[in-house]
Write a protein that holds these residues in place. Structure first.
Motif, PDB file in Angstrom:
ATOM      1  N   GLU A 105       0.827  -1.206   0.000  1.00  0.00           N
ATOM      2  CA  GLU A 105       0.000   0.000   0.000  1.00  0.00           C
ATOM      3  C   GLU A 105       0.863   1.259   0.000  1.00  0.00           C
ATOM      4  N   ASP A 106       1.967   1.236   0.757  1.00  0.00           N
ATOM      5  CA  ASP A 106       2.895   2.375   0.757  1.00  0.00           C
ATOM      6  C   ASP A 106       3.461   2.592  -0.645  1.00  0.00           C
ATOM      7  N   LEU A 107       3.942   1.510  -1.255  1.00  0.00           N
ATOM      8  CA  LEU A 107       4.595   1.600  -2.557  1.00  0.00           C
ATOM      9  C   LEU A 107       3.601   1.991  -3.652  1.00  0.00           C
ATOM     10  N   ALA A 108       2.342   1.566  -3.521  1.00  0.00           N
ATOM     11  CA  ALA A 108       1.335   1.886  -4.521  1.00  0.00           C
ATOM     12  C   ALA A 108       1.078   3.385  -4.614  1.00  0.00           C
ATOM     13  N   LYS A 109       1.309   4.100  -3.519  1.00  0.00           N
ATOM     14  CA  LYS A 109       1.049   5.548  -3.481  1.00  0.00           C
ATOM     15  C   LYS A 109       2.342   6.367  -3.473  1.00  0.00           C
ATOM     16  N   ALA A 110       3.470   5.694  -3.515  1.00  0.00           N
ATOM     17  CA  ALA A 110       4.763   6.371  -3.374  1.00  0.00           C
ATOM     18  C   ALA A 110       5.177   7.117  -4.636  1.00  0.00           C
ATOM     19  N   GLU A 111       5.932   8.182  -4.403  1.00  0.00           N
ATOM     20  CA  GLU A 111       6.618   8.865  -5.488  1.00  0.00           C
ATOM     21  C   GLU A 111       7.981   8.194  -5.615  1.00  0.00           C
ATOM     22  N   ILE A 112       8.299   7.734  -6.818  1.00  0.00           N
ATOM     23  CA  ILE A 112       9.552   7.014  -7.067  1.00  0.00           C
ATOM     24  C   ILE A 112      10.303   7.783  -8.148  1.00  0.00           C
ATOM     25  N   GLN A 113      11.450   8.347  -7.767  1.00  0.00           N
ATOM     26  CA  GLN A 113      12.176   9.233  -8.671  1.00  0.00           C
ATOM     27  C   GLN A 113      13.671   8.924  -8.661  1.00  0.00           C
TER      28      GLN A 113
END
Length: 154
Positions: free
Chosen positions: A89-97
């Motif tokens: 759930e954290d990763l599904a909403k995370a900003e990954i840059q």
């Protein structure tokens, strides 16, 4: 004297909040270990808690993986136990840059920042491996949103 206690309690509460905002660090129950088996696994560098990405001594090389149930996990060197760093759930909403090489002392860095948490910084062994990690992490984001649409969730 009462106001001094209140100030100390407020400072402690802030410290705890900042500690918890770093990542989940959840233990994996023995009964759930199958769900957390690696789907993708390599070694990554990560910045230590309260560390700085510009300081080489603040980085640790750790075995990390994306589990079958979509969590980012790692093995603690101090305890030897497998831990959840970020949930699905954290990763599904995370900003990954990606992080520019001039903004960190390790090349091939990238950041993961779920809402409500501080950004965690990792570095892969090559530009290609950074892209592979970011692709896997972004797929979790995409797959989660398709599932929500299918289930009729907002």
């Amino acid at each position: 004297e009462g106001s001094s206690d209140a100030i100390q309690m407020a400072a402690l509460a802030l410290e705890v909040s900042e500690f918890q905002a770093r990542n989940r660090r959840m233990a994996i129950a023995p009964s759930d270990v199958d769900m957390y088996e690696p789907a993708f696994k390599t070694k990554l560098w990560r910045v230590v808690r309260a560390g700085f990405r510009m300081h080489a001594d603040d980085w640790l090389l750790r075995e990390m993986w994306i589990s079958k149930n979509g969590c980012l996990c790692y093995r603690s060197k101090t305890t030897g136990e497998s831990l959840v760093y970020w949930t699905n759930e954290d990763l599904a909403k995370a900003e990954i840059q990606p992080i520019d090489d001039s903004d960190t002392c390790r090349p091939y860095s990238f950041g993961i920042q779920p809402p409500g948490f501080q950004r965690s910084v990792f570095a892969a062994s090559s530009a290609e491996m950074r892209e592979v990690w970011m692709q896997h992490l972004r797929e979790l984001h995409t797959n989660h949103h398709h599932l929500e649409e299918h289930e009729g969730k907002p």
